[in-house]
Design a protein around this motif. Sequence first.
Motif, mmCIF file in Angstrom:
data_model
loop_
_atom_site.group_PDB
_atom_site.id
_atom_site.type_symbol
_atom_site.label_atom_id
_atom_site.label_comp_id
_atom_site.label_asym_id
_atom_site.label_seq_id
_atom_site.Cartn_x
_atom_site.Cartn_y
_atom_site.Cartn_z
ATOM 1 N N PHE A 23 0.825 -1.210 0.000
ATOM 2 C CA PHE A 23 0.000 0.000 0.000
ATOM 3 C C PHE A 23 0.862 1.263 0.000
ATOM 4 O O PHE A 23 0.602 2.204 -0.750
ATOM 5 C CB PHE A 23 -0.928 -0.001 1.218
ATOM 6 C CG PHE A 23 -1.797 1.232 1.323
ATOM 7 C CD1 PHE A 23 -2.903 1.377 0.508
ATOM 8 C CD2 PHE A 23 -1.496 2.239 2.232
ATOM 9 C CE1 PHE A 23 -3.712 2.512 0.590
ATOM 10 C CE2 PHE A 23 -2.296 3.375 2.326
ATOM 11 C CZ PHE A 23 -3.412 3.512 1.503
ATOM 12 N N TRP A 24 1.884 1.296 0.822
ATOM 13 C CA TRP A 24 2.723 2.481 0.923
ATOM 14 C C TRP A 24 3.868 2.489 -0.084
ATOM 15 O O TRP A 24 4.409 3.555 -0.387
ATOM 16 C CB TRP A 24 3.306 2.596 2.337
ATOM 17 C CG TRP A 24 2.274 2.840 3.392
ATOM 18 C CD1 TRP A 24 1.885 1.960 4.368
ATOM 19 C CD2 TRP A 24 1.493 4.020 3.590
ATOM 20 N NE1 TRP A 24 0.906 2.518 5.150
ATOM 21 C CE2 TRP A 24 0.645 3.785 4.699
ATOM 22 C CE3 TRP A 24 1.425 5.250 2.940
ATOM 23 C CZ2 TRP A 24 -0.257 4.732 5.163
ATOM 24 C CZ3 TRP A 24 0.518 6.201 3.407
ATOM 25 C CH2 TRP A 24 -0.304 5.942 4.505
ATOM 26 N N GLY A 25 4.243 1.316 -0.598
ATOM 27 C CA GLY A 25 5.444 1.283 -1.431
ATOM 28 C C GLY A 25 5.299 0.608 -2.772
ATOM 29 O O GLY A 25 6.290 0.136 -3.328
ATOM 30 N N ALA A 26 4.050 0.554 -3.312
ATOM 31 C CA ALA A 26 3.856 -0.102 -4.614
ATOM 32 C C ALA A 26 4.701 0.545 -5.707
ATOM 33 O O ALA A 26 5.125 -0.119 -6.645
ATOM 34 C CB ALA A 26 2.379 -0.067 -5.004
ATOM 35 N N LEU A 27 4.936 1.845 -5.573
ATOM 36 C CA LEU A 27 5.700 2.558 -6.602
ATOM 37 C C LEU A 27 7.107 2.898 -6.123
ATOM 38 O O LEU A 27 7.732 3.825 -6.631
ATOM 39 C CB LEU A 27 4.961 3.836 -7.012
ATOM 40 C CG LEU A 27 3.522 3.619 -7.519
ATOM 41 C CD1 LEU A 27 2.878 4.957 -7.880
ATOM 42 C CD2 LEU A 27 3.518 2.695 -8.732
ATOM 43 N N THR A 28 7.607 2.134 -5.141
ATOM 44 C CA THR A 28 8.955 2.363 -4.627
ATOM 45 C C THR A 28 9.996 2.145 -5.729
ATOM 46 O O THR A 28 9.931 1.162 -6.460
ATOM 47 C CB THR A 28 9.250 1.413 -3.454
ATOM 48 O OG1 THR A 28 8.292 1.646 -2.429
ATOM 49 C CG2 THR A 28 10.641 1.649 -2.905
ATOM 50 N N CYS A 29 10.967 3.062 -5.816
ATOM 51 C CA CYS A 29 12.036 2.965 -6.823
ATOM 52 C C CYS A 29 11.455 2.798 -8.223
ATOM 53 O O CYS A 29 11.986 2.053 -9.052
ATOM 54 C CB CYS A 29 12.972 1.805 -6.507
ATOM 55 S SG CYS A 29 13.799 1.935 -4.905
ATOM 56 N N PHE A 30 10.362 3.486 -8.486
ATOM 57 C CA PHE A 30 9.676 3.369 -9.774
ATOM 58 C C PHE A 30 10.555 3.907 -10.892
ATOM 59 O O PHE A 30 11.122 4.990 -10.790
ATOM 60 C CB PHE A 30 8.360 4.145 -9.722
ATOM 61 C CG PHE A 30 7.468 3.920 -10.907
ATOM 62 C CD1 PHE A 30 6.526 2.907 -10.905
ATOM 63 C CD2 PHE A 30 7.561 4.720 -12.030
ATOM 64 C CE1 PHE A 30 5.692 2.692 -11.987
ATOM 65 C CE2 PHE A 30 6.736 4.534 -13.121
ATOM 66 C CZ PHE A 30 5.803 3.516 -13.099
ATOM 67 N N ASN A 70 4.042 -4.462 -13.674
ATOM 68 C CA ASN A 70 3.369 -3.161 -13.715
ATOM 69 C C ASN A 70 1.887 -3.372 -13.997
ATOM 70 O O ASN A 70 1.509 -4.061 -14.950
ATOM 71 C CB ASN A 70 3.964 -2.267 -14.813
ATOM 72 C CG ASN A 70 3.349 -0.873 -14.790
ATOM 73 O OD1 ASN A 70 3.297 -0.232 -13.743
ATOM 74 N ND2 ASN A 70 2.889 -0.407 -15.931
ATOM 75 N N THR A 71 1.046 -2.803 -13.158
ATOM 76 C CA THR A 71 -0.398 -2.886 -13.345
ATOM 77 C C THR A 71 -1.038 -1.720 -12.604
ATOM 78 O O THR A 71 -0.337 -0.842 -12.087
ATOM 79 C CB THR A 71 -0.942 -4.237 -12.835
ATOM 80 O OG1 THR A 71 -2.297 -4.389 -13.227
ATOM 81 C CG2 THR A 71 -0.831 -4.333 -11.323
ATOM 82 N N ASN A 72 -2.356 -1.687 -12.536
ATOM 83 C CA ASN A 72 -3.010 -0.649 -11.740
ATOM 84 C C ASN A 72 -2.697 -0.895 -10.266
ATOM 85 O O ASN A 72 -3.004 -1.978 -9.746
ATOM 86 C CB ASN A 72 -4.518 -0.690 -11.975
ATOM 87 C CG ASN A 72 -5.254 0.393 -11.206
ATOM 88 O OD1 ASN A 72 -5.602 0.194 -10.049
ATOM 89 N ND2 ASN A 72 -5.493 1.519 -11.834
ATOM 90 N N PRO A 73 -2.083 0.060 -9.564
ATOM 91 C CA PRO A 73 -1.630 -0.200 -8.192
ATOM 92 C C PRO A 73 -2.750 -0.486 -7.202
ATOM 93 O O PRO A 73 -2.521 -1.177 -6.204
ATOM 94 C CB PRO A 73 -0.885 1.090 -7.821
ATOM 95 C CG PRO A 73 -1.397 2.123 -8.769
ATOM 96 C CD PRO A 73 -1.730 1.403 -10.030
#
Length: 281
Positions: A23-30, A70-73
């Motif tokens: 929840f908090w890091g799905a896009l971490t180091c994106f 990669n998908t809808n977070p």
Amino acid sequence: MQTTEDVKKIDKKTLSHSFHLWFWGALTCFSQEHMQTFGYMASMLPIIKKLYPKHDDQVKAIHAYTAFFNTNPMLGTVIVGITASMEEARANGKQIDGETINDMRAGLMGPIAGIGDSLIDGTLIPILLGISLGMSTGGSPVGAIFYIVAWVLIAYFGQRFLYYRGYKFGDKAVSFLVGAQGAAVRHAVGVVGSMVVGGVLATWVNVTTSFKLRGADGKVFLNLQDKLNSIYPGLLTVAITMFCWWLMSKKHVSAIWTMIILVGVSLVGVLLGVFNPGLSY
């Protein structure tokens, strides 16, 4: 043969830890190279550590999650729950390996993205923004506060529900998401999303022109906006919308550059007398 004591089970605390990391890091180091890969790996670490006490086994298990993802977070949370269930089954000796888990993830990325982008970005967010804009009439901050609170609550509890549902159903959910039923859901959600965007467009976007032609006596003999209204009310609004769609969809212009182009068109239009912002100095 495994006894009851030998069966490995993920406890609620570990599942909750895994969910919050996603929840908090799905896009971490994106990045364009890895997208959500590292956020996914981080969310699976508590699961791996719980199921495999030995370090070497942990390294071997986590390798399955190094592939591109990669998908809808938001809706993608269900994939994390499903893989947690499959990882638990693998740790208990079921006929599941890292390649099977990775194939499942790759197969679900597209369908989940299609449903999520239409349902969340194309339907839910425009609805919330429409309500918020209505509540912000006269400069009231209530609309902004409502949007922030509503979005956070929906995002958190919605993703939590999906995570645990994915864990509960495991690979049984895969057949639904990628089968005929899933395709029908994606089509239906896409239609609803298009209708919502059209409604928001008609309600909140209004492009008009102030261009007029005057005769020698100073009287207006051509009011362009009146002529356009007699042909197609809202024609300029539709034209500008289609222009933005063409830039982003066909020419792959980013949203930021599209907004910059609109600002430039607006400035030139005001200078030429095509648009009238109604400002007085």
